[in-house]
Structures are given as C-alpha cells and as structure tokens.
Scaffold this motif. Structure first.
Motif, short mmCIF file in Angstrom:
data_model
loop_
_atom_site.label_atom_id
_atom_site.label_comp_id
_atom_site.label_asym_id
_atom_site.label_seq_id
_atom_site.Cartn_x
_atom_site.Cartn_y
_atom_site.Cartn_z
N ALA A 416 0.73 -1.22 0.18
CA ALA A 416 -0.05 -0.14 -0.07
C ALA A 416 0.93 1.15 -0.02
N ASN A 417 2.05 1.25 0.94
CA ASN A 417 2.99 2.42 0.79
C ASN A 417 3.71 2.46 -0.68
N ALA A 418 4.02 1.46 -1.16
CA ALA A 418 4.60 1.59 -2.30
C ALA A 418 3.79 2.38 -3.60
N LEU A 419 2.45 1.85 -3.48
CA LEU A 419 1.60 2.27 -4.26
C LEU A 419 1.23 3.91 -3.96
N LYS A 420 1.22 4.30 -2.80
CA LYS A 420 0.86 5.56 -2.05
C LYS A 420 2.08 6.61 -2.41
N TYR A 421 3.22 5.97 -2.37
CA TYR A 421 4.25 6.80 -2.47
C TYR A 421 5.25 6.65 -3.74
N GLY A 422 4.57 5.64 -4.50
CA GLY A 422 5.39 5.40 -5.72
C GLY A 422 5.32 6.28 -6.95
N ARG A 443 9.77 -2.91 -3.84
CA ARG A 443 10.53 -1.77 -4.30
C ARG A 443 9.82 -0.93 -5.08
N ASP A 444 9.71 0.40 -4.71
CA ASP A 444 9.08 1.42 -5.70
C ASP A 444 10.06 2.08 -6.19
N GLU A 445 9.55 3.19 -7.11
CA GLU A 445 10.83 4.36 -7.73
C GLU A 445 9.93 5.55 -7.46
N ARG A 456 13.20 6.57 12.04
CA ARG A 456 12.17 6.79 12.96
C ARG A 456 10.58 6.58 12.55
N ILE A 457 10.66 6.29 10.91
CA ILE A 457 9.65 6.10 10.31
C ILE A 457 8.99 4.61 10.76
N PHE A 458 9.75 3.79 11.28
CA PHE A 458 9.20 2.49 12.14
C PHE A 458 8.50 2.77 13.50
N GLU A 462 4.92 7.94 13.34
CA GLU A 462 6.07 8.77 12.82
C GLU A 462 5.75 8.82 11.35
N ARG A 463 5.94 10.00 10.86
CA ARG A 463 5.87 10.08 9.27
C ARG A 463 6.93 11.20 8.82
N ALA A 464 7.16 11.04 7.60
CA ALA A 464 8.25 11.66 6.72
C ALA A 464 7.50 12.62 5.75
N VAL A 465 6.20 12.45 5.59
CA VAL A 465 5.57 13.51 4.62
C VAL A 465 4.65 14.27 5.36
N GLY A 471 -2.17 11.27 3.10
CA GLY A 471 -3.11 10.83 4.27
C GLY A 471 -2.51 9.58 5.10
N GLY A 472 -2.78 9.51 6.40
CA GLY A 472 -2.14 8.15 6.82
C GLY A 472 -1.86 8.59 8.37
N LEU A 473 -1.88 7.43 9.00
CA LEU A 473 -1.58 7.72 10.62
C LEU A 473 -0.24 7.40 11.17
N GLY A 474 0.57 7.12 10.25
CA GLY A 474 1.99 6.66 10.65
C GLY A 474 1.94 5.78 11.67
N LEU A 475 1.25 4.38 11.14
CA LEU A 475 1.13 3.25 11.98
C LEU A 475 1.39 2.09 11.17
N GLY A 476 1.32 2.22 9.84
CA GLY A 476 1.62 0.99 9.08
C GLY A 476 3.08 0.41 9.51
N LEU A 477 4.06 1.12 9.22
CA LEU A 477 5.43 0.48 9.39
C LEU A 477 5.61 0.10 10.86
N TYR A 478 5.25 0.62 11.89
CA TYR A 478 5.12 0.32 13.02
C TYR A 478 4.57 -1.15 13.48
P1 ADP Z 1 1.37 6.31 6.86
O1 ADP Z 1 1.95 5.66 5.53
O2 ADP Z 1 0.11 5.91 7.36
O3 ADP Z 1 1.95 7.55 7.13
P2 ADP Z 1 3.52 4.26 7.68
O4 ADP Z 1 3.80 4.01 8.99
O5 ADP Z 1 3.02 3.26 6.82
O6 ADP Z 1 2.50 5.35 7.71
O7 ADP Z 1 4.97 5.08 6.87
C1 ADP Z 1 5.29 5.94 7.92
C2 ADP Z 1 6.08 7.08 6.89
O8 ADP Z 1 7.06 6.56 6.08
C3 ADP Z 1 5.09 7.62 5.81
O9 ADP Z 1 4.38 8.77 6.41
C4 ADP Z 1 6.11 7.99 4.88
O10 ADP Z 1 6.55 9.28 5.07
C5 ADP Z 1 7.43 7.15 4.85
N1 ADP Z 1 7.17 5.88 3.87
C6 ADP Z 1 6.58 4.84 4.08
N2 ADP Z 1 6.69 3.69 3.10
C7 ADP Z 1 7.33 4.65 2.22
C8 ADP Z 1 7.79 4.46 0.74
N3 ADP Z 1 7.64 3.30 -0.04
N4 ADP Z 1 8.42 5.71 -0.06
C9 ADP Z 1 8.36 6.78 0.65
N5 ADP Z 1 8.23 6.91 2.04
C10 ADP Z 1 7.56 5.76 2.78
#
Ligand code: ADP
Length: 522
Positions: A416-422, A443-445, A456-458, A462-465, A471-478
């Motif tokens: 889902a992240n790869a599609l969202k941020y890809g 892997r995405d590009e 910290r994204i784990f 925590e989010r980097a966008v 959108g997103g809660l910053g919970l998926g990677l955690y």
């Molecule tokens: P969410 O996507 O809901 O914000 P996640 O825990 O899944 O939360 O991801 C945390 C953060 O990691 C995202 O907000 C994004 O900044 C970064 N991130 C995760 N996956 C990717 C990716 N494939 N490419 C770029 N940034 C990513």
C-alpha cells in the motif's frame, strides 16, 4: 593581678649538691632519676625566709606566719611539683640564675593550684637566696583545658559525622577538614588545607566555587553552593556545600564552618525526573497530534461514502431504474475503496492497541511466501489500475512456518505504501531464501525517504511526509515491524529522496518447537 613573692634560702640544698659533686656525681639529672626520694627530701631543706600576703592567700594559709620559717616545701608539693623542682635543682647544679616554669601546687588546705613560677638567683657566687614570683593560673588552665576538650569533642564528632565538615579562618583559609573529606577525596591534609581543597573541585566549577566563597567571606554571610567533587576513584560526584559564619564573643568574624554532602544520587533522580517529564510532554504532544490526524483520516473516507449513498438513494427514490443501474458499478467501486480505507485505519488502530497491550498472538502455519505475495498483489489490482502503478513480480516458492494473517498484513502495508508513495512508477515484488532465511522485498521508484527519517518511520505515529499531501496515521510501518519481529524476523529499508524505496523483510525459516516441522517438510 595578685603576684605572690617569696624569698627562700637554699644553703642546705647547695651544700648537699656540693657533697654529691665531691663524691663524683657528674650528671645530676641521671643521678636524681636513680634516687627519686632525694628531690622531696631536698624540698624540705629549703627555708622560706619571707613571703607577701598574696603568697599566704594563694597557699590558703592563715597568715604569712604559717608559711614563713616553719613551712616545709614538701607539704605543698605534688608529684608534678617534684618534677619541676628537679629542673630547679639542675639549674642550681649548672650555676643558672633564672628559671621559668609552670607547675601545680597543693595549698595548705589541700586544694590544687596551677601556678606559673619565676625563680631568680641574683648572685650564685655570694648567696643561696632565691626570689620566687608566682601567679595562680588555675582559671586560665581550666579554660584552656575546656577549650582543648571542646575542640577534641568537635573533632571527634566531625570525624564521625555522615557529612564532610570544614572550618576556615578569617582569611578564608581552611584550618580543618573532617576525616570524611579525606576519605572521600583521597586528598592528604597537606593537600587540602589553606585553599588546597579547591583542587578536588571540578575545574569547570572551581572558579565559581572560589568566587562565591570569597564573596561570602567578605560579607560574612551564610552561603550554599553546589559543585562536582572528585571522588578518590577519579569520578566526579555532585555535592552541596553549605556554610555559616563563625563569630567570637565580641561579635568579631572568625571564619566559617561548613558541611559538604554528596548529592549525586539525588541529582541523578532529579535528572531522571526531568527526562521523564520531557518524555511525557513529548508523548502527550504526539498523542494530541495523532488524535487530530486520526479524526481527520477517519473522516476523509466518510465524506465520499456519504455523498455516493445520498445520490444513489435519491436516484432510487425517484424511480430512475436505468440511471441507477448505470452508475452503480462506479459508485460501488468508490464506496468499496472508502470502506476498505476505513477498515484499514481501524485495523491499524486495533493492532496498535494489541501490540501495546502485549497481546499479539501468533498462529504459525505452513505458508508459501511467493504465493502469499501473489495473492496480496491481486487484491491491490484495482488500486494499481486506479493509480496507474504497474506491479511487477519475481516470486518463487519459499515455504516456512509463519503466521499467515500477520504476514499478509505486513505485505499489504508495504505494498500500500509503495503504491501510495510510488508516484505511478512500477512497483517490484521479489522473494528469495538463504540458508537460514526467507526474504521478500517491495521496491518502488517514488518519492523516497530522507536519511534523517529512515529510522524513525518505524516508530508509532512517525511520518516523513506532510499530511496535506499524503493521508495516513503513521502506524503501518510500526505495526509491520512489530509483526515481523514477533516472528523472529527483521525489516530494513534502503532509500534516497526521489530514488524510490526498497523495504526488505527477512524471516527465519526454522522456527523452534513442533510448529517448525510442518514448515520445513519439503
Ligand atoms: P503512513 O503511510 O500511514 O504515514 P507508515 O507507518 O506506513 O504510515 O509510514 C510512515 C512514513 O514512512 C510515511 O508517512 C512516509 O513518510 C514514509 N514511507 C513509508 N513507505 C514509504 C515509501 N515506500 N516511500 C516513501 N516513503 C515511505
């Protein structure tokens, strides 16, 4: 002050001494040591010729007559007096003319008196007269003794006190430091007296400590300061030094008395408390931010869902059957997507609650990683088309003993992240294995991740966008990392901004216990 005066005649004594010399005695002191009775006897030979009133008073005589002529000196001698009289005899023997000594006498009424004596023998060649002046120093001696005693008491107390104690003089020099100071710092007395104690204070604190100390000395005010004090093990510990000025009976400033307490443990507790307060503030801030994001995120899918349902209801009510049929597939697709988004969000929240409560239970079963990734990819088909993101797969059969639901969730979060941020570029799914591990990578590009955010994204929330763009809660990677770790695996990411991101999960193929058997039976 009363000075008592005497005149004594020593003729009999000098005769006896002459006789001794004639008999070959050369060292009188040594001879007297061997003949201890001689001294007292000789005292009896001294004739008291004259005394003043003060002498009679000092000796508690009924009058001068009780002393003059008839008094044998041995009556007023104590053993200590005999020792002083020995010095007197030696003075005679050696032809000396003056002697000053301090001794103790017994009065005629039996009381002991400390006295200061001066014996003068003006002309030894012509006469055996000795003039004596005597001062009663009993009171002076008593106060000296009391002072010594109180000082000894203070030292004893200070040396056994649980804190370090010190005393300085008017100029600020340290006169005394208790034993605990030496035990703590390992300094010697010579090293710490004067201003030497500052040598045990941390170099960064010493100047401040010295300044505060000297300033207080100038004003004669109490003071308190803290500094790091070097323990003899070489480490510095925090100490509090508190001091009060000392004043003499006339109110004159004498210096300070102070105590030093090791407060390192207290300081550590304070620092820990401060750290916890900061951590708590941070946790509250993150929670508030999360609540704001979460309510926004949960509301976002509801709006299109609500609109679609309203429209469909209106069309249905108006009996527009053909129109209803026509728009149904597209509307349902939108509604399904929004419901899926809602259920994913709610699922993530539930997972976090489970993880936080330590209730994540695993149900391992034989799983083929390649097949599992393929299935999940199929579920993302619609999303892949909608976002024009092709999904490329390079999947082989990799079987192990894992919790299928947790694994599906991990893959789905990463995909889902790869599609969202890809950014619409292709996404690549791969599987493989080493001797010990099975692995898969996604892997995405797309936009990539800044180095600063890589760790910290784990973490939770925590989010980097920015939430405005994605959108997103910053919970998926955690949640993903918790799942992977629960299965004994690891997750890592390689990425650079604008260069896409590769998330790789490694899982152990062999899991302990019976459950491993099924997974490894190939
Ligand atoms: P969410 O996507 O809901 O914000 P996640 O825990 O899944 O939360 O991801 C945390 C953060 O990691 C995202 O907000 C994004 O900044 C970064 N991130 C995760 N996956 C990717 C990716 N494939 N490419 C770029 N940034 C990513």
């Amino acid at each position: 002050m009363d000075v008592s005066l005497w005149v004594e005649d020593f003729t009999a004594v000098t005769n006896a001494l002459d006789a001794l010399r004639a008999s070959g005695v050369t060292d009188l002191r040594a001879w007297l040591a061997e003949h201890p009775g001689f001294v007292m006897e000789a005292a009896g030979w001294v004739e008291v010729l004259d005394v003043n009133e003060a002498t009679a008073r000092l000796l508690e005589a009924r009058g001068r007559d009780e002393v003059m002529g008839s008094l044998s000196l041995s009556r007023i001698f104590l053993p200590e007096t005999a020792a002083a009289f020995t010095d007197e005899l030696v003075m005679f023997w050696e032809g000396g003319t003056r002697l000053e000594l301090e001794t103790v006498l017994k009065t005629l009424r039996g009381r002991h008196v400390d006295v200061m004596l001066t014996l003068t023998r003006p002309s030894p060649e012509h006469s055996d007269r000795v003039f004596v002046t005597m001062r009663d120093v009993t009171a002076q001696k008593a106060s000296q003794r009391a002072l010594q005693e109180s000082e000894a008491r203070f030292r004893n107390m200070a040396d056994h006190a649980p804190v370090m104690l010190w005393v300085t003089d008017v100029t600020g020099r340290s006169l005394y430091l208790s034993r605990s100071w030496y035990e703590f710092t390992g300094q010697t007395e010579a090293e710490s007296l004067g201003f030497g104690w500052l040598g045990a204070v941390h170099p960064d604190d010493a100047e401040r400590a010295g300044t505060v100390f000297l300033a207080a000395n100038a004003d004669h005010l109490p003071f308190q300061l803290d500094y790091r004090l070097r323990h003899k093990d070489g480490r510095y510990r925090w100490a509090i030094d508190s001091a009060s000025p000392r004043f003499g009976p006339a109110g004159e400033f004498l210096g300070y008395i102070g105590s030093v307490i090791d407060i390192s443990d207290r300081k550590q507790v304070e620092q820990e408390r401060e750290r916890l307060l900061v951590a708590m503030d941070e946790a509250i801030r993150i929670r508030d931010e999360f609540l704001a994001v979460a309510s926004h995120e949960l509301k976002t899918p509801l709006t299109p869902l609500h609109l679609k349902l309203q429209t469909l209801a209106r069309v249905a009510q108006e009996g527009r059957g053909p129109q209803l049929l026509e728009r149904l597939p597209a509307d349902l697709e939108v509604m399904q997507r929004q419901v899926k988004r809602l259920s994913t969000l709610v699922g993530e929240l539930l997972d976090v609650t489970l993880i936080s409560g330590g209730q994540l239970r695993l149900e391992p079963e034989p799983v083929d990683l390649g097949a599992l990734l393929h299935e999940v990819a199929l579920r993302f088909d619609a999303e892949s088309q909608r976002t024009s993101t092709p999904i490329h797969t390079e999947l082989g059969e990799v079987v192990g003993q894992w919790d299928r639901a947790r694994l599906e969730q991990a893959v789905s979060n990463l995909l889902a992240n790869a599609l969202k941020y890809g950014e619409g570029h292709p996404v690549h799914l791969r599987t493989g294995r080493t001797a010990e591990h099975a692995w898969f990578s996604i892997r995405d590009e797309g936009i990539g991740i800044p180095a600063e955010a890589m760790d910290r994204i784990f973490e939770k929330f925590e989010r980097a966008v920015s939430e405005r763009h994605y959108g997103g809660l910053g919970l998926g990677l955690y949640v993903t990392r918790q799942n992977v770790r629960a299965m004994g695996g690891t997750i890592d990411v390689r990425s650079a901004p604008g260069q896409g991101a590769t998330f790789t999960v490694h899982l152990p193929c062999r899991v302990s216990g019976e459950s491993a058997a099924g997974g490894l039976a190939r």
